[in-house]
Scaffold this motif. Structure first.
Motif, PDB file in Angstrom:
ATOM      1  N   TYR A   1      35.509  -4.015  17.272  1.00  0.00           N
ATOM      2  CA  TYR A   1      36.402  -5.163  17.445  1.00  0.00           C
ATOM      3  C   TYR A   1      37.828  -4.684  17.661  1.00  0.00           C
ATOM      4  O   TYR A   1      38.531  -5.158  18.554  1.00  0.00           O
ATOM      5  CB  TYR A   1      36.320  -6.096  16.234  1.00  0.00           C
ATOM      6  CG  TYR A   1      37.315  -7.234  16.298  1.00  0.00           C
ATOM      7  CD1 TYR A   1      37.096  -8.303  17.153  1.00  0.00           C
ATOM      8  CD2 TYR A   1      38.457  -7.224  15.518  1.00  0.00           C
ATOM      9  CE1 TYR A   1      38.000  -9.332  17.231  1.00  0.00           C
ATOM     10  CE2 TYR A   1      39.376  -8.260  15.599  1.00  0.00           C
ATOM     11  CZ  TYR A   1      39.144  -9.319  16.449  1.00  0.00           C
ATOM     12  OH  TYR A   1      40.060 -10.342  16.534  1.00  0.00           O
ATOM     13  N   VAL A   2      38.297  -3.742  16.876  1.00  0.00           N
ATOM     14  CA  VAL A   2      39.655  -3.213  17.005  1.00  0.00           C
ATOM     15  C   VAL A   2      39.804  -2.528  18.358  1.00  0.00           C
ATOM     16  O   VAL A   2      40.821  -2.683  19.045  1.00  0.00           O
ATOM     17  CB  VAL A   2      39.961  -2.249  15.842  1.00  0.00           C
ATOM     18  CG1 VAL A   2      41.303  -1.560  16.054  1.00  0.00           C
ATOM     19  CG2 VAL A   2      39.948  -2.987  14.529  1.00  0.00           C
TER      20      VAL A   2
ATOM     21  N   LYS B   1      44.098   3.305  10.806  1.00  0.00           N
ATOM     22  CA  LYS B   1      43.495   2.280  11.657  1.00  0.00           C
ATOM     23  C   LYS B   1      42.009   2.208  11.366  1.00  0.00           C
ATOM     24  O   LYS B   1      41.359   3.227  11.120  1.00  0.00           O
ATOM     25  CB  LYS B   1      43.689   2.604  13.141  1.00  0.00           C
ATOM     26  CG  LYS B   1      45.093   2.454  13.599  1.00  0.00           C
ATOM     27  CD  LYS B   1      45.149   2.670  15.084  1.00  0.00           C
ATOM     28  CE  LYS B   1      46.554   2.516  15.585  1.00  0.00           C
ATOM     29  NZ  LYS B   1      46.654   2.708  17.023  1.00  0.00           N
ATOM     30  N   ILE B   2      41.538   1.003  11.490  1.00  0.00           N
ATOM     31  CA  ILE B   2      40.113   0.810  11.300  1.00  0.00           C
ATOM     32  C   ILE B   2      39.442   1.110  12.627  1.00  0.00           C
ATOM     33  O   ILE B   2      39.819   0.597  13.665  1.00  0.00           O
ATOM     34  CB  ILE B   2      39.798  -0.620  10.841  1.00  0.00           C
ATOM     35  CG1 ILE B   2      40.507  -0.921   9.541  1.00  0.00           C
ATOM     36  CG2 ILE B   2      38.308  -0.836  10.740  1.00  0.00           C
ATOM     37  CD1 ILE B   2      40.353  -2.354   9.085  1.00  0.00           C
TER      38      ILE B   2
ATOM     39  N   TYR C   1      41.943  -2.499  23.899  1.00  0.00           N
ATOM     40  CA  TYR C   1      41.686  -2.526  25.341  1.00  0.00           C
ATOM     41  C   TYR C   1      42.191  -3.829  25.957  1.00  0.00           C
ATOM     42  O   TYR C   1      42.731  -3.834  27.064  1.00  0.00           O
ATOM     43  CB  TYR C   1      40.205  -2.330  25.650  1.00  0.00           C
ATOM     44  CG  TYR C   1      39.695  -0.934  25.384  1.00  0.00           C
ATOM     45  CD1 TYR C   1      40.411   0.186  25.806  1.00  0.00           C
ATOM     46  CD2 TYR C   1      38.479  -0.724  24.744  1.00  0.00           C
ATOM     47  CE1 TYR C   1      39.936   1.468  25.568  1.00  0.00           C
ATOM     48  CE2 TYR C   1      37.994   0.558  24.506  1.00  0.00           C
ATOM     49  CZ  TYR C   1      38.734   1.645  24.917  1.00  0.00           C
ATOM     50  OH  TYR C   1      38.270   2.901  24.687  1.00  0.00           O
ATOM     51  N   ALA C   2      42.036  -4.908  25.232  1.00  0.00           N
ATOM     52  CA  ALA C   2      42.518  -6.205  25.715  1.00  0.00           C
ATOM     53  C   ALA C   2      44.033  -6.192  25.831  1.00  0.00           C
ATOM     54  O   ALA C   2      44.616  -6.719  26.801  1.00  0.00           O
ATOM     55  CB  ALA C   2      42.041  -7.323  24.801  1.00  0.00           C
TER      56      ALA C   2
END
Length: 131
Positions: free
Chosen positions: A16-17, A11-12, A22-23
């Motif tokens: 943003y990720v 995973k990056i 979280y979103a």
């Protein structure tokens, strides 16, 4: 070829990720809360509907009983009005001296001037005392 390949994807780790994760978590929490609220609302709506239907059925049965009682009381009222009319006629008749004299002669065997009373026994009484 027959072997299953494992995915080695890392995973990056960027902001943003992390914001997207979280979103997604927030969206899933909101969805769970929405389903909980909707299920609670549905349960409340079912309870209220049940209460309304049961009270409607109860009121309908009470209304039917009241209608039956009203019908019976109407019949009783008409019978009492007929009885009242008969009693009023009797009051009018009892104010007449000739009717009172006729009634006294019939019921109490009083006689008018130059009148002889004959007492004829009933046949049913005669048969019952004769055996």
């Amino acid at each position: 070829m027959g072997a299953v390949r494992e995915k080695n994807v890392a995973k990056i780790q960027s902001t943003y990720v992390k914001q997207q994760e979280y979103a997604e978590i927030a969206t899933s929490r909101k969805r769970k809360l929405l389903f909980r609220r909707l299920s609670l609302f549905l349960a409340f709506a079912v309870f209220v509907s049940y209460f309304m239907v049961s009270s409607f059925i109860t009121q309908a049965s009470v209304i039917d009983a009241k209608k039956a009682q009203k019908k019976q009381l109407d019949k009783q009222l008409t019978a009492l009005k007929k009885q009242q009319d008969v009693l009023k006629e009797d009051i009018v008749k009892l104010n007449d001296d000739n009717y009172i004299a006729k009634l006294a002669r019939k019921e109490y065997f009083f006689s008018d001037k130059n009148e002889i009373i004959f007492n004829i026994p009933d046949k049913t009484k005669e048969k019952s005392t004769g055996n």
